[in-house]
Design an enzyme around this catalytic site. Structure first.
Site, mmCIF file in Angstrom:
data_model
loop_
_atom_site.group_PDB
_atom_site.id
_atom_site.type_symbol
_atom_site.label_atom_id
_atom_site.label_comp_id
_atom_site.label_asym_id
_atom_site.label_seq_id
_atom_site.Cartn_x
_atom_site.Cartn_y
_atom_site.Cartn_z
ATOM 1 N N HIS A 1 51.929 13.300 27.552
ATOM 2 C CA HIS A 1 51.205 13.690 28.772
ATOM 3 C C HIS A 1 51.953 13.313 30.056
ATOM 4 O O HIS A 1 51.959 14.050 31.031
ATOM 5 C CB HIS A 1 49.809 13.076 28.758
ATOM 6 C CG HIS A 1 48.794 13.860 29.527
ATOM 7 N ND1 HIS A 1 47.474 13.935 29.172
ATOM 8 C CD2 HIS A 1 48.895 14.618 30.637
ATOM 9 C CE1 HIS A 1 46.817 14.697 30.035
ATOM 10 N NE2 HIS A 1 47.657 15.114 30.940
ATOM 11 N N TYR B 1 41.285 14.476 28.247
ATOM 12 C CA TYR B 1 40.253 15.261 28.925
ATOM 13 C C TYR B 1 38.864 14.951 28.376
ATOM 14 O O TYR B 1 38.541 15.259 27.246
ATOM 15 C CB TYR B 1 40.550 16.764 28.833
ATOM 16 C CG TYR B 1 41.886 17.169 29.448
ATOM 17 C CD1 TYR B 1 42.564 16.314 30.328
ATOM 18 C CD2 TYR B 1 42.477 18.379 29.157
ATOM 19 C CE1 TYR B 1 43.774 16.667 30.887
ATOM 20 C CE2 TYR B 1 43.697 18.745 29.721
ATOM 21 C CZ TYR B 1 44.347 17.884 30.579
ATOM 22 O OH TYR B 1 45.554 18.237 31.130
HETATM 23 P P1 NDP Z 1 43.514 25.179 38.305
HETATM 24 O O1 NDP Z 1 44.480 25.283 39.406
HETATM 25 O O2 NDP Z 1 43.732 25.953 37.070
HETATM 26 O O3 NDP Z 1 42.077 25.514 38.923
HETATM 27 C C1 NDP Z 1 40.888 25.458 38.206
HETATM 28 C C2 NDP Z 1 39.752 25.832 39.138
HETATM 29 O O4 NDP Z 1 39.927 27.189 39.576
HETATM 30 C C3 NDP Z 1 38.381 25.764 38.499
HETATM 31 O O5 NDP Z 1 37.503 25.216 39.457
HETATM 32 C C4 NDP Z 1 38.016 27.216 38.225
HETATM 33 O O6 NDP Z 1 36.629 27.476 38.320
HETATM 34 C C5 NDP Z 1 38.735 27.912 39.339
HETATM 35 N N1 NDP Z 1 39.085 29.297 38.969
HETATM 36 C C6 NDP Z 1 39.626 29.745 37.820
HETATM 37 N N2 NDP Z 1 39.820 31.067 37.849
HETATM 38 C C7 NDP Z 1 39.390 31.477 39.063
HETATM 39 C C8 NDP Z 1 39.321 32.746 39.696
HETATM 40 N N3 NDP Z 1 39.750 33.852 39.080
HETATM 41 N N4 NDP Z 1 38.839 32.786 40.965
HETATM 42 C C9 NDP Z 1 38.402 31.681 41.594
HETATM 43 N N5 NDP Z 1 38.453 30.460 41.045
HETATM 44 C C10 NDP Z 1 38.933 30.350 39.791
HETATM 45 O O7 NDP Z 1 43.374 23.609 37.990
HETATM 46 P P2 NDP Z 1 43.478 22.654 36.757
HETATM 47 O O8 NDP Z 1 43.655 21.309 37.304
HETATM 48 O O9 NDP Z 1 42.361 22.860 35.818
HETATM 49 O O10 NDP Z 1 44.845 23.050 36.036
HETATM 50 C C11 NDP Z 1 44.920 23.959 34.970
HETATM 51 C C12 NDP Z 1 45.136 23.268 33.637
HETATM 52 O O11 NDP Z 1 46.399 22.588 33.607
HETATM 53 C C13 NDP Z 1 44.140 22.142 33.340
HETATM 54 O O12 NDP Z 1 42.866 22.633 32.991
HETATM 55 C C14 NDP Z 1 44.867 21.411 32.256
HETATM 56 O O13 NDP Z 1 44.758 22.093 31.020
HETATM 57 C C15 NDP Z 1 46.303 21.443 32.783
HETATM 58 N N6 NDP Z 1 46.652 20.250 33.585
HETATM 59 C C16 NDP Z 1 47.659 19.436 33.114
HETATM 60 C C17 NDP Z 1 48.020 18.301 33.792
HETATM 61 C C18 NDP Z 1 49.101 17.433 33.242
HETATM 62 O O14 NDP Z 1 49.293 16.311 33.717
HETATM 63 N N7 NDP Z 1 49.853 17.888 32.254
HETATM 64 C C19 NDP Z 1 47.366 17.906 35.055
HETATM 65 C C20 NDP Z 1 46.378 18.863 35.512
HETATM 66 C C21 NDP Z 1 46.056 19.986 34.791
HETATM 67 P P3 NDP Z 1 35.659 27.704 37.057
HETATM 68 O O15 NDP Z 1 35.999 26.644 36.057
HETATM 69 O O16 NDP Z 1 34.309 27.597 37.619
HETATM 70 O O17 NDP Z 1 35.951 29.099 36.479
#
Ligand code: NDP
Length: 286
Positions: free
Chosen positions: A115, A57
């Protein structure tokens, strides 16, 4: 109201709360830096002690941000990082882990994940992870983006059953793992971590957020759609969701999803809107 306990127990007896914090795309923009640190600390205040990051990341920038957010409260955190597959064996694994620890400003990880599956033989990754554990650099290790066949291969290897979790994509709009992977993990007593629980990056994100049933249920509980999606994701008690939120208000809102008790009728309505799989689906990934 007090937060429900909502914990899953790992094989080693430690517990993780079923809602944590993701950090992908954090630490990448100077203008968002302060808000992101505040968001993570707010999450810890709300009891979201699981923080998930990765060397990938922002090529280390996310880990640095997490390190900053937790520097004076390491003991409050269940800290997870992930290693690139091409670093996941031999000396490279030791170096990658040391570099993650350095960026995070700590001397141990609670959990270290492969990962995704790369070319390194799984035996070598297991051996390297076990060594890191013996050296006190990690408390446990696990995998990410492993489908059932990968899990079976892993679990058949020496110490493969020390795998603590499998982190995979899972949300209301992508339920493929319910057909085989989720039941298999349950049978093996290994919790699943759900990434992208708010459908970020998915073609169906809009469909999910604008869905009539989802919005009706949200309204009935005076909740947000995000809260319904999170409560749904962790409903089995065997899944930990790690939404990423770069804003404190979002984190507080997400933490409150632990208070929601969706009922059988809600689940049935959501099944109708987003049917569970009836055949094997390829593992969804980002
Ligand atoms: P998410 O599905 O968690 O969505 C994140 C988005 O949702 C951001 O834009 C955030 O906005 C928004 N959000 C968060 N809370 C709210 C809310 N209450 N209302 C409205 N919008 C909201 O996506 P991710 O891809 O980030 O997945 C989560 C985590 O999983 C990653 O951050 C990572 O740590 C992990 N991951 C792991 C992977 C793997 O291969 N192992 C691949 C992808 C993700 P804002 O930031 O502006 O609050």
């Amino acid at each position: 109201a007090a937060l429900k306990q909502n914990v899953v127990e790992l094989k080693d007896g430690r517990e993780m709360r079923t809602l944590g914090q993701g950090t992908w795309r954090m630490g990448e923009e100077v203008s968002k830096h302060d808000a992101e640190v505040e968001a993570l600390r707010t999450g810890l205040d709300c009891g979201l002690h699981v923080i998930d990051t990765a060397e990938m990341y922002g090529e280390g920038e996310s880990e640095k941000l997490v390190g900053e957010a937790i520097q004076d409260r390491r003991e409050d955190v269940f800290l997870i990082s992930k290693v690139y597959p091409y670093n996941a064996y031999g000396d490279k694994l030791v170096k990658a882990c040391d570099a993650s620890l350095e960026r995070l400003g700590t001397d141990y990880l609670d959990l270290y994940l492969l990962h995704w599956r790369g070319d390194a033989p799984l035996e070598e990754t297991i051996a390297g992870m076990e060594q890191l554990k013996a050296d006190g650099k990690i408390r446990a290790w696990g995998v990410s983006n492993f489908d059932v066949e990968d899990m079976k291969e892993l679990l058949a290897l020496p110490n493969g059953d020390h795998c603590a979790v499998n982190q995979v994509l899972y949300h209301l709009g992508s339920r493929g793992i319910e057909y085989d992977l989720l039941p298999y993990m349950k049978e093996q007593g290994i919790p699943v971590m759900a990434y992208a629980p708010l459908a970020e990056g998915s073609d169906v994100k809009k469909d999910v957020f604008e869905n009539e049933t989802v919005n009706r249920i949200a309204e009935a509980y005076s909740a947000s759609v995000a809260q319904i999606l999170l409560a749904w994701t962790i409903r089995s008690g065997h899944v930990i969701a790690i939404p990423k939120a770069g804003q404190a208000e979002h984190v507080e809102e997400n933490a409150a999803a632990l208070l929601l008790d969706l009922n059988e009728e809600d689940f049935a309505a959501l099944d109708e809107a987003f049917p569970p799989p009836t055949t094997k689906q390829p593992l969804d990934v980002i």
